[in-house]
Design a protein around this motif. Structure first.
Motif, PDB file in Angstrom:
ATOM      1  N   ALA A  56       0.862  -1.193   0.000  1.00 38.39           N
ATOM      2  CA  ALA A  56       0.000   0.000   0.000  1.00 38.39           C
ATOM      3  C   ALA A  56       0.894   1.238   0.000  1.00 38.39           C
ATOM      4  O   ALA A  56       2.099   1.153   0.268  1.00 38.39           O
ATOM      5  CB  ALA A  56      -0.906   0.003   1.231  1.00 38.39           C
ATOM      6  N   TYR A  90       0.698  -1.324  -6.659  1.00 34.59           N
ATOM      7  CA  TYR A  90       0.077  -1.115  -5.341  1.00 34.59           C
ATOM      8  C   TYR A  90      -1.320  -1.727  -5.316  1.00 34.59           C
ATOM      9  O   TYR A  90      -2.064  -1.631  -6.293  1.00 34.59           O
ATOM     10  CB  TYR A  90      -0.027   0.380  -5.035  1.00 34.59           C
ATOM     11  N   ALA A  93      -1.768  -4.041   5.386  1.00 33.55           N
ATOM     12  CA  ALA A  93      -0.832  -4.296   4.282  1.00 33.55           C
ATOM     13  C   ALA A  93       0.543  -4.683   4.841  1.00 33.55           C
ATOM     14  O   ALA A  93       0.968  -4.162   5.875  1.00 33.55           O
ATOM     15  CB  ALA A  93      -0.707  -3.060   3.408  1.00 33.55           C
ATOM     16  N   LEU A 109      -3.341  -0.777  -2.754  1.00 34.66           N
ATOM     17  CA  LEU A 109      -4.118   0.296  -2.128  1.00 34.66           C
ATOM     18  C   LEU A 109      -3.266   1.566  -2.079  1.00 34.66           C
ATOM     19  O   LEU A 109      -2.130   1.526  -1.591  1.00 34.66           O
ATOM     20  CB  LEU A 109      -4.508  -0.125  -0.700  1.00 34.66           C
ATOM     21  N   LEU A 113      -2.993   1.534   8.181  1.00 34.45           N
ATOM     22  CA  LEU A 113      -2.534   0.848   6.962  1.00 34.45           C
ATOM     23  C   LEU A 113      -1.578  -0.310   7.248  1.00 34.45           C
ATOM     24  O   LEU A 113      -1.609  -1.332   6.557  1.00 34.45           O
ATOM     25  CB  LEU A 113      -1.883   1.852   5.998  1.00 34.45           C
TER      26      LEU A 113
END
Ligand code: SAM
Length: 238
Positions: free
Chosen positions: A80, A139, A99, A141, A95
């Motif tokens: 991410a 990626y 991730a 996210l 996050l």
């Protein structure tokens, strides 16, 4: 042929678009003089952080439940990005839980000085504005929060296109931002950090221009009274 304009009122020049006032040097000077704390990056409303992170976590959990490529059973996402990351508040509080690796993109180096690549799920740390960031690799996210108002409309659309090209299949771009409450429904320029606050309509128009569709959107609940409404948009290529 010379002609008189006697009796014809001078045309009133169209007012400059709010985003035309954005100056990156002014913005960076402002943020560089801000304390590298949650209080600093949240403009004196540190209490909003917990509510915001919980809202983001719930919003993202719903995205995953409706995803064929990244269902909850697949475990953490591979990679991410936390864009306009500040001190890494969102990476630390959200996050890095969803991730394996979170890259940090943030132009003000003083904000990222305490973050260490390879620790706490932090991947690469890139000190550059989003207008100058070209993502490398893929990626799952790309999270953008309280920072895209630093870009002009044209820069924002170009940025979204670059990020879209770096999105894995089924990945998401999330934009979570304040919404303008201007009485005539206009974007509003903020001199303090040289940014614009956009209307919901403007966001939707710019996403369309960038070739993105909204797959989920939600208002952040529980924000203190007197602050702008905050809306999260999850985007995928059309
Ligand atoms: C309100 S803070 C939000 C930080 C973080 N997203 C958060 O929610 O905690 C705005 C951030 O945008 C960053 N910023 C300023 N100009 C930027 C630009 N051109 N591109 C990306 N980020 C920028 C500032 O340095 C600051 O870290």
């Amino acid at each position: 042929m010379p002609s008189s304009n006697a009796g014809i009122p001078n045309p009133i020049p169209a007012p400059a678009a709010p985003d035309s006032h954005i100056d990156h040097a002014t913005a960076i000077a402002y943020w560089s003089s801000t304390e590298p704390t949650v209080n600093g990056v949240l403009g004196g409303y540190p209490q909003v952080s917990r509510i915001d992170l919980q809202g983001s976590s719930n919003f993202f959990a719903k995205l995953r439940r409706s995803s064929k490529t990244h269902p909850p059973s697949a475990g953490k996402l591979r990679r991410a990005a936390d864009c306009g990351a500040g001190i890494g508040r969102i990476t630390t509080g959200f996050l890095s839980n969803v991730a394996e690796t979170v890259d940090i993109i943030e132009p003000v180096k003083e904000f990222t000085d305490k973050l260490k690549a390879g620790e706490g799920g932090v991947g690469e740390i890139v000190n550059v504005g989003l207008e100058g960031w070209s993502p490398k690799g893929q990626y799952d996210l790309v999270w953008n929060q309280w920072c895209v108002g630093q870009l002009t409309d044209a820069q924002f659309v170009e940025y979204l296109r670059r990020v879209t090209a770096a999105l894995s299949a089924g990945g998401w771009i999330v934009v979570k931002e304040n919404l303008s409450n201007h009485h005539l429904g206009e974007d509003v320029f903020d001199e303090l950090d040289s940014s614009v606050t956009r209307t919901d309509e403007k966001f939707r128009a710019l996403f369309t221009k960038a070739g993105l569709k909204i797959v989920a959107t939600e208002l952040q609940r529980g924000m203190p009274k007197g602050l702008f409404e905050v809306r999260a948009y999850a985007l995928q290529p059309v």
